[in-house]
Design a protein around this motif. Sequence first.
Motif, PDB file in Angstrom:
ATOM      1  N   ILE A   1       0.425  -0.985  -0.096  1.00  0.00           N
ATOM      2  CA  ILE A   1      -0.127   0.446  -0.028  1.00  0.00           C
ATOM      3  C   ILE A   1       0.779   1.708   0.100  1.00  0.00           C
ATOM      4  O   ILE A   1       1.615   1.430   0.790  1.00  0.00           O
ATOM      5  N   TYR A   2       0.754   1.688  -1.044  1.00  0.00           N
ATOM      6  CA  TYR A   2       1.824   3.270  -1.140  1.00  0.00           C
ATOM      7  C   TYR A   2       1.060   4.618  -1.515  1.00  0.00           C
ATOM      8  O   TYR A   2       0.106   4.577  -2.068  1.00  0.00           O
ATOM      9  N   ASN A   3       1.557   5.386  -0.975  1.00  0.00           N
ATOM     10  CA  ASN A   3       1.219   7.335  -1.105  1.00  0.00           C
ATOM     11  C   ASN A   3       1.646   7.388  -2.440  1.00  0.00           C
ATOM     12  O   ASN A   3       3.075   7.586  -2.672  1.00  0.00           O
ATOM     13  N   LYS A   4       0.807   7.285  -3.728  1.00  0.00           N
ATOM     14  CA  LYS A   4       0.909   7.620  -4.891  1.00  0.00           C
ATOM     15  C   LYS A   4       1.928   9.068  -5.328  1.00  0.00           C
ATOM     16  O   LYS A   4       2.729   9.366  -6.266  1.00  0.00           O
ATOM     17  N   ASP A   5       1.452   9.968  -4.012  1.00  0.00           N
ATOM     18  CA  ASP A   5       2.091  11.297  -4.267  1.00  0.00           C
ATOM     19  C   ASP A   5       3.167  11.696  -3.981  1.00  0.00           C
ATOM     20  O   ASP A   5       4.077  12.211  -4.387  1.00  0.00           O
ATOM     21  N   LEU A   6       3.895  10.745  -2.911  1.00  0.00           N
ATOM     22  CA  LEU A   6       4.841  11.238  -2.617  1.00  0.00           C
ATOM     23  C   LEU A   6       6.050   9.946  -2.910  1.00  0.00           C
ATOM     24  O   LEU A   6       6.472  10.659  -3.864  1.00  0.00           O
ATOM     25  N   TYR A   7       5.229   8.642  -4.077  1.00  0.00           N
ATOM     26  CA  TYR A   7       6.299   8.697  -4.803  1.00  0.00           C
ATOM     27  C   TYR A   7       6.220   9.413  -6.088  1.00  0.00           C
ATOM     28  O   TYR A   7       7.368   9.850  -6.743  1.00  0.00           O
ATOM     29  N   ALA A   8       5.068   9.970  -6.484  1.00  0.00           N
ATOM     30  CA  ALA A   8       5.604  11.013  -7.723  1.00  0.00           C
ATOM     31  C   ALA A   8       6.040  12.290  -7.395  1.00  0.00           C
ATOM     32  O   ALA A   8       6.704  12.476  -8.247  1.00  0.00           O
ATOM     33  N   ALA A   9       6.323  12.490  -5.972  1.00  0.00           N
ATOM     34  CA  ALA A   9       7.124  13.938  -5.709  1.00  0.00           C
ATOM     35  C   ALA A   9       8.918  13.075  -5.909  1.00  0.00           C
ATOM     36  O   ALA A   9       9.630  14.446  -6.694  1.00  0.00           O
ATOM     37  N   ALA A  10       9.047  11.705  -5.411  1.00  0.00           N
ATOM     38  CA  ALA A  10      10.380  11.575  -5.913  1.00  0.00           C
ATOM     39  C   ALA A  10      10.623  11.785  -7.547  1.00  0.00           C
ATOM     40  O   ALA A  10      11.594  10.165  -7.601  1.00  0.00           O
ATOM     41  N   GLY A  11       9.788  11.790  -8.343  1.00  0.00           N
ATOM     42  CA  GLY A  11       9.692  11.138  -9.541  1.00  0.00           C
ATOM     43  C   GLY A  11       9.583   9.587 -10.121  1.00  0.00           C
ATOM     44  O   GLY A  11      10.009   8.750 -11.265  1.00  0.00           O
ATOM     45  N   ILE A  12       8.719   8.854  -9.193  1.00  0.00           N
ATOM     46  CA  ILE A  12       8.216   7.544  -9.422  1.00  0.00           C
ATOM     47  C   ILE A  12       7.549   7.536  -9.758  1.00  0.00           C
ATOM     48  O   ILE A  12       6.045   8.044  -9.044  1.00  0.00           O
ATOM     49  N   THR A  13       7.099   6.750 -10.317  1.00  0.00           N
ATOM     50  CA  THR A  13       5.805   6.682 -11.203  1.00  0.00           C
ATOM     51  C   THR A  13       4.348   5.311 -11.390  1.00  0.00           C
ATOM     52  O   THR A  13       3.832   5.417 -10.974  1.00  0.00           O
TER      53      THR A  13
END
Length: 439
Positions: A163-175
């Motif tokens: 279960i992951y925070n997609k906004d946090l991942y996206a902020a780090a450049g992870i899609t």
Amino acid sequence: MKKNIWMRAAVVVGAASLMMGALAGCQGGSDAAQGGSKADIDAALKKGGELTWWTWSDATQKQADAFTKEHPNVKIKVVKLDNPDAAVTKLQNAVKAGSGAPDIVPVEYQTMPQLTMAGALADMTSYGFDGYKDQFTASTWSSVNVNGKLVGIPMDSGPMVFIYNKDLYAAAGITEAPKTWDEFVKDSAAIHAKDPNTYIATGGDAGFFTSMIWASGGHPFKTDGEKVTIDLQDEGSKKFADMWGGMLQRGELSPLATWSDEWSKALNQDKLATLMMGSWMISGMDDHGAGKWQVAPMPTWDGTPGSAENGGSGLSVTDQSKNKALAAAVLQFMADGTGRTLINQNGFPSTVKEFDNADWKNMTFAAYGDQKPNPIGADSAKSVIAGWQYLPFQGYANNVFGDSVGKAIGAKGDLNAALKEWQKTLVDYGNQQGFQVNN
């Protein structure tokens, strides 16, 4: 629902007092030859009677009421206990005293071996319960079969999901979510580099570590009767410790304790990017932000599906029950039909037919927006790695985890060295209790 989730979190808790004379109880208990039959269940239902059902769940009274509505000549007294540990402690006290156990009790999967060896649980094989095998996931069915005895039926289950925070991942450049542990390690570095106060995950606790070792292909605990083998440096254990230890020493894992208020705040404030837990947590994320979470399969070493159980419990009849056939009728009721429907309303299902239920598959939750995450949990259940065993003193093992591995997590120390220390403690304890550990 939230209260049930917190109760399932208790799988990570143990107590040294839980292992009380397990070997002394081995000679007790009924075996299949002394048990009853399906005909005895029918006769017991016709006769009626009274049963006592211990529980830690608020849902049990509704389940008992549903049974007695169908069988009004049966009365069930539901006794609410604080948590799973309280149930184990009280049950083992009853075993030691020779009386005082209920007829029916829930048992966490991790505690099944411990209570079976203590002579606390009745073997239900002769009542025809083995006929339910194909209705349940392989991992949960394996969990209620201990030392050749069928000592319960599965209730809920906990196949692990990511279960992951997609906004946090996206902020780090992870899609997208990582498919391998190598990708996970890279994502961890990127997330922490973006914000040093943000972490991909917490360091973990005993329940998390055993599940992650399991998911990594480890089999550190093996029991054959009174012979126990402990190898917390087997391939899967060491691979996980090497990976997790590297992230720990680089300062990439949060020091927060899972389930603490601070942990909950970190989820809400976008400071903790990932939860790797049983699928029961799918329904528990709505309080932590709408639409920003997603569910994915667990990463694996080679990208092919592989998972582990994290939590869950079965329902057992105690060996002290004076009306095992009637208690068996309750388990039969809970195995399918109305009883099973009630179980599935309060946890992630262990019955495979639910995975094909269109309504269940299409459920949405505020936390995940339009995503339908239940099938991901179902796929995880199908990919749980076979062959895992818990120790016959798993409660003690979890309790002393903090003295070695827990300290290493707090000090950003060597996890492999800590696992060796934990192993020595467990070997010494098991031998003191009369087991033949690593002999």
